[in-house]
Design a protein around this motif. Sequence first.
Motif, PDB file in Angstrom:
ATOM      1  N   GLY A  13       0.858  -1.090   0.239  1.00 33.55           N
ATOM      2  CA  GLY A  13      -0.298  -0.487   0.135  1.00 33.55           C
ATOM      3  C   GLY A  13       0.674   1.154  -0.163  1.00 33.55           C
ATOM      4  N   THR A  14       2.107   1.134   0.484  1.00 37.32           N
ATOM      5  CA  THR A  14       2.648   2.518   1.138  1.00 37.32           C
ATOM      6  C   THR A  14       3.517   2.371  -0.722  1.00 37.32           C
ATOM      7  OG1 THR A  14       3.435   2.569   3.336  1.00 37.32           O
ATOM      8  CG2 THR A  14       4.081   3.337   1.724  1.00 37.32           C
ATOM      9  N   ALA A  15       3.642   1.748  -1.045  1.00 40.58           N
ATOM     10  CA  ALA A  15       4.531   1.812  -2.566  1.00 40.58           C
ATOM     11  C   ALA A  15       3.438   2.212  -3.324  1.00 40.58           C
ATOM     12  CB  ALA A  15       4.887   0.726  -3.143  1.00 40.58           C
ATOM     13  N   VAL A 165       5.882 -10.910  -3.522  1.00 38.00           N
ATOM     14  CA  VAL A 165       6.420  -9.844  -3.683  1.00 38.00           C
ATOM     15  C   VAL A 165       6.963  -9.063  -2.476  1.00 38.00           C
ATOM     16  CG1 VAL A 165       5.651  -7.115  -3.423  1.00 38.00           C
ATOM     17  CG2 VAL A 165       3.333  -8.869  -3.756  1.00 38.00           C
ATOM     18  N   ILE A 166       8.375  -9.339  -3.384  1.00 42.82           N
ATOM     19  CA  ILE A 166      10.229  -8.692  -3.537  1.00 42.82           C
ATOM     20  C   ILE A 166       9.800  -7.470  -3.666  1.00 42.82           C
ATOM     21  CG2 ILE A 166      11.950  -9.573  -3.647  1.00 42.82           C
ATOM     22  CD1 ILE A 166      10.086 -12.598  -2.527  1.00 42.82           C
ATOM     23  N   GLY A 167      10.311  -7.103  -2.134  1.00 41.88           N
ATOM     24  CA  GLY A 167      10.655  -5.173  -2.363  1.00 41.88           C
ATOM     25  C   GLY A 167      11.754  -5.174  -1.139  1.00 41.88           C
ATOM     26  N   PRO A 168      12.394  -4.348  -1.396  1.00 37.83           N
ATOM     27  CA  PRO A 168      13.113  -3.493  -0.321  1.00 37.83           C
ATOM     28  C   PRO A 168      13.708  -3.394   0.816  1.00 37.83           C
ATOM     29  CG  PRO A 168      12.936  -1.520  -1.447  1.00 37.83           C
ATOM     30  CD  PRO A 168      12.129  -2.824  -2.017  1.00 37.83           C
ATOM     31  N   VAL A 197       6.573 -15.365  -7.345  1.00 37.80           N
ATOM     32  CA  VAL A 197       7.089 -14.329  -6.840  1.00 37.80           C
ATOM     33  C   VAL A 197       7.280 -12.846  -8.324  1.00 37.80           C
ATOM     34  CG1 VAL A 197       9.203 -15.364  -5.386  1.00 37.80           C
ATOM     35  CG2 VAL A 197       9.812 -14.189  -7.894  1.00 37.80           C
ATOM     36  N   ILE A 198       7.232 -11.830  -7.170  1.00 37.11           N
ATOM     37  CA  ILE A 198       7.033 -10.970  -8.387  1.00 37.11           C
ATOM     38  C   ILE A 198       7.934  -9.643  -7.463  1.00 37.11           C
ATOM     39  CG2 ILE A 198       5.170 -10.077  -7.178  1.00 37.11           C
ATOM     40  CD1 ILE A 198       4.082  -8.674 -10.316  1.00 37.11           C
ATOM     41  N   SER A 199       8.205  -9.271  -8.179  1.00 35.31           N
ATOM     42  CA  SER A 199       9.195  -7.319  -7.339  1.00 35.31           C
ATOM     43  C   SER A 199       7.934  -6.019  -7.121  1.00 35.31           C
ATOM     44  CB  SER A 199       9.927  -6.419  -8.575  1.00 35.31           C
ATOM     45  OG  SER A 199       8.771  -5.989  -9.643  1.00 35.31           O
ATOM     46  N   LEU A 200       7.789  -5.396  -6.447  1.00 37.52           N
ATOM     47  CA  LEU A 200       7.308  -4.898  -5.582  1.00 37.52           C
ATOM     48  C   LEU A 200       6.898  -3.592  -6.486  1.00 37.52           C
ATOM     49  CD1 LEU A 200       5.745  -2.968  -3.551  1.00 37.52           C
ATOM     50  CD2 LEU A 200       7.996  -2.248  -2.384  1.00 37.52           C
ATOM     51  N   VAL A 204       3.195  -2.259  -8.236  1.00 35.67           N
ATOM     52  CA  VAL A 204       2.131  -1.358  -7.980  1.00 35.67           C
ATOM     53  C   VAL A 204       2.354  -1.321  -9.904  1.00 35.67           C
ATOM     54  CG1 VAL A 204       2.850   0.945  -8.122  1.00 35.67           C
ATOM     55  CG2 VAL A 204       3.733  -0.646  -6.379  1.00 35.67           C
ATOM     56  N   ARG A 205       2.563  -1.699 -10.594  1.00 34.69           N
ATOM     57  CA  ARG A 205       2.762  -1.094 -12.139  1.00 34.69           C
ATOM     58  C   ARG A 205       1.299  -2.094 -12.773  1.00 34.69           C
ATOM     59  NH1 ARG A 205       5.925  -2.965 -15.191  1.00 34.69           N
ATOM     60  NH2 ARG A 205       5.487  -1.744 -16.724  1.00 34.69           N
ATOM     61  N   ALA A 206       1.114  -3.257 -12.133  1.00 38.65           N
ATOM     62  CA  ALA A 206       0.426  -4.020 -12.172  1.00 38.65           C
ATOM     63  C   ALA A 206      -1.292  -2.914 -11.449  1.00 38.65           C
ATOM     64  CB  ALA A 206       0.633  -5.172 -11.929  1.00 38.65           C
ATOM     65  N   LEU A 207      -1.441  -2.916 -10.751  1.00 35.30           N
ATOM     66  CA  LEU A 207      -2.821  -2.212  -9.682  1.00 35.30           C
ATOM     67  C   LEU A 207      -2.775  -0.983 -10.754  1.00 35.30           C
ATOM     68  CD1 LEU A 207      -1.315  -3.045  -6.107  1.00 35.30           C
ATOM     69  CD2 LEU A 207      -3.048  -3.781  -7.008  1.00 35.30           C
ATOM     70  N   ARG A 208      -1.702   0.020 -10.770  1.00 38.49           N
ATOM     71  CA  ARG A 208      -1.845   1.031 -12.084  1.00 38.49           C
ATOM     72  C   ARG A 208      -2.709   0.669 -12.986  1.00 38.49           C
ATOM     73  NH1 ARG A 208       2.558   4.722 -12.841  1.00 38.49           N
ATOM     74  NH2 ARG A 208       1.676   5.336 -14.488  1.00 38.49           N
ATOM     75  N   PHE A 209      -2.261  -0.408 -13.379  1.00 42.46           N
ATOM     76  CA  PHE A 209      -2.539  -1.025 -14.496  1.00 42.46           C
ATOM     77  C   PHE A 209      -4.554  -1.007 -14.788  1.00 42.46           C
ATOM     78  CE2 PHE A 209      -3.381  -4.379 -18.141  1.00 42.46           C
ATOM     79  CZ  PHE A 209      -3.179  -3.151 -19.045  1.00 42.46           C
ATOM     80  N   LEU A 210      -4.488  -1.695 -13.455  1.00 41.60           N
ATOM     81  CA  LEU A 210      -5.660  -2.658 -13.230  1.00 41.60           C
ATOM     82  C   LEU A 210      -6.857  -1.351 -13.279  1.00 41.60           C
ATOM     83  CD1 LEU A 210      -5.095  -5.801 -12.195  1.00 41.60           C
ATOM     84  CD2 LEU A 210      -5.314  -5.373 -14.353  1.00 41.60           C
ATOM     85  N   ILE A 211      -6.189  -0.316 -12.538  1.00 41.21           N
ATOM     86  CA  ILE A 211      -6.728   0.706 -12.260  1.00 41.21           C
ATOM     87  C   ILE A 211      -6.962   1.364 -13.907  1.00 41.21           C
ATOM     88  CG2 ILE A 211      -6.677   3.306 -10.877  1.00 41.21           C
ATOM     89  CD1 ILE A 211      -5.828   1.384  -8.464  1.00 41.21           C
ATOM     90  N   GLU A 212      -6.394   1.454 -15.070  1.00 45.84           N
ATOM     91  CA  GLU A 212      -6.154   2.752 -15.251  1.00 45.84           C
ATOM     92  C   GLU A 212      -6.366   2.636 -16.733  1.00 45.84           C
ATOM     93  OE1 GLU A 212      -2.181   5.113 -14.178  1.00 45.84           O
ATOM     94  OE2 GLU A 212      -2.155   3.875 -15.534  1.00 45.84           O
ATOM     95  N   GLN A 213      -7.107   0.973 -17.083  1.00 46.59           N
ATOM     96  CA  GLN A 213      -7.320   0.095 -17.979  1.00 46.59           C
ATOM     97  C   GLN A 213      -8.879  -0.444 -18.161  1.00 46.59           C
ATOM     98  OE1 GLN A 213      -4.354  -0.339 -20.647  1.00 46.59           O
ATOM     99  NE2 GLN A 213      -5.931  -1.687 -21.657  1.00 46.59           N
ATOM    100  N   HIS A 214      -9.529   0.961 -18.825  1.00 47.06           N
ATOM    101  CA  HIS A 214     -10.674   0.503 -18.880  1.00 47.06           C
ATOM    102  C   HIS A 214     -10.919  -1.340 -19.138  1.00 47.06           C
ATOM    103  CE1 HIS A 214     -12.267   4.259 -18.355  1.00 47.06           C
ATOM    104  NE2 HIS A 214     -11.182   4.120 -18.422  1.00 47.06           N
ATOM    105  N   GLY A 215     -12.117  -1.905 -18.647  1.00 46.19           N
ATOM    106  CA  GLY A 215     -12.011  -3.141 -18.965  1.00 46.19           C
ATOM    107  C   GLY A 215     -11.803  -4.022 -18.404  1.00 46.19           C
TER     108      GLY A 215
END
Length: 296
Positions: A13-15, A165-168, A197-200, A204-215
């Motif tokens: 969430g912070t990221a 999720v893998i992050g620093p 696994v997936i990078s942090l 974040v990019r995937a969540l933004r994609f789902l928010i911004e991508q209509h449909g």
Amino acid sequence: MLVAVSGSSGFVGTALVAGLTAAGHDVVRLVRHRPAAANEAQWDPEQGVVPLARLAGVEAVVHLGGVSVGAHRWTRKFKRQLHQSRIRSTTVLASALTGLAARPRVFVCASAMGYYGPDRGRELLDEESGPGDGFLAGLCQDWEQAAAPAKAADIAVCHTRFGFVIGPDGGALKPLLPLFRLGLGGHFGNGEQFWSVISLHDTVRALRFLIEQHGSVGPYNVTSPEPVSNGEFSRVLAAELHRPRLLPVPGFALQLAVGQASEELLGSLRIVPARLAEAGFEFDHPDARAIIRAAL
């Protein structure tokens, strides 16, 4: 775009809030405490309290709330907390969104790769694969079903089935780093089990994609396109830290240390993000080496 985010103080969430803000979106952070900043709004899912006035004009809602799976040993009491914290909060938020005069376009609700069960061996799993058995599989199915009120109100609902999720500064890597930095790290069990696994950064990019991508609607595996064995992951991590990989952790030792939660670490889930790929999402960190380097 105005986006509401619950669980905004957590690792993901912070990221996410930082990423949304950097991209020019306005964010309302749903918090449990008394608001301490202009972008915070207090809610209380246990009491069914959602600040609808602060959600006016919200176009997307991301729900990341819930007690951390790794916070405690999986006692019967803690498993109830895991279940209740997710189901109650999701039901309350999804139901509240239906009461807005202008409903959000999309509701992105967290889920987890545990949907597919504790262990599916080498079976390749995409979003069309059926659910597995066990506690986490049942929890994830209930979790996704809890968003039904939003779906019934014609809000597009996305279920993000997160891998490790893998992050620093947190996530699955945090408990491993101290041992690996000392040269004491190793694989879990026989090391042959697949880790998805997936990078942090890509999370974040995937969540933004789902928010911004209509449909966007339905389940999405939020994992890298190249599942890796636990043995290979530990080998790459040790190599990137320039340390030896000496001590494998026996399965029985994990079970003694964390109880039933060891299923997550010893089970094999070979998951691919088929629906993200079909929608045109491209990963910046597609494999274990790129993911680990980004985190380090």
